[in-house]
Design an enzyme around this catalytic site. Structure first.
Site, short mmCIF file in Angstrom:
data_model
loop_
_atom_site.label_atom_id
_atom_site.label_comp_id
_atom_site.label_asym_id
_atom_site.label_seq_id
_atom_site.Cartn_x
_atom_site.Cartn_y
_atom_site.Cartn_z
N VAL A 17 9.09 33.56 -2.11
CA VAL A 17 8.85 32.71 -0.95
C VAL A 17 8.52 31.29 -1.43
O VAL A 17 8.11 31.09 -2.57
CB VAL A 17 7.69 33.26 -0.08
CG1 VAL A 17 8.06 34.58 0.54
CG2 VAL A 17 6.40 33.39 -0.88
N CYS A 18 8.74 30.33 -0.56
CA CYS A 18 8.43 28.94 -0.87
C CYS A 18 6.93 28.77 -1.05
O CYS A 18 6.17 29.43 -0.35
CB CYS A 18 8.93 28.02 0.25
SG CYS A 18 10.72 27.89 0.30
N PRO A 19 6.48 27.97 -1.98
CA PRO A 19 7.21 27.05 -2.85
C PRO A 19 7.65 27.67 -4.18
O PRO A 19 8.23 26.99 -5.00
CB PRO A 19 6.22 25.92 -3.08
CG PRO A 19 4.90 26.63 -3.13
CD PRO A 19 5.02 27.74 -2.10
#
Length: 83
Positions: A17-19
């Site tokens: 998942v981001c970041p």
């Protein structure tokens, strides 16, 4: 659908998942020699919006390849990054 590749290596960040997606991608690109290509598998949505943009902002050439399956445009995509 993407079936063939001239990329030297493949990075799959579909479980990230981001970041973290960008961090993993940037670290992988930094390991390449100048002119080498990395293919990245990433999910649509936030990773597809942010990873290519951020890599381009860091001076890498990003080639958008598109979804792995044409019948699932919101699924997994592939991009190629040239250092």
């Amino acid at each position: 659908m993407i079936t063939d590749t001239d990329a030297l290596s493949l990075l799959d960040i579909t479980t990230q998942v981001c970041p973290i997606t960008f961090v993993r991608a940037k670290l992988a690109v930094e390991k390449l020699k100048s002119g080498e290509t990395l293919e990245i598998r990433l999910n649509s949505g936030e990773p597809l919006r942010n990873v290519p943009r951020s890599l381009a902002e860091h001076g890498y050439t990003v080639v958008m390849c598109g979804p792995e399956r044409r019948d699932q445009p919101e699924g997994v995509h592939r991009i190629r990054v040239i250092k």
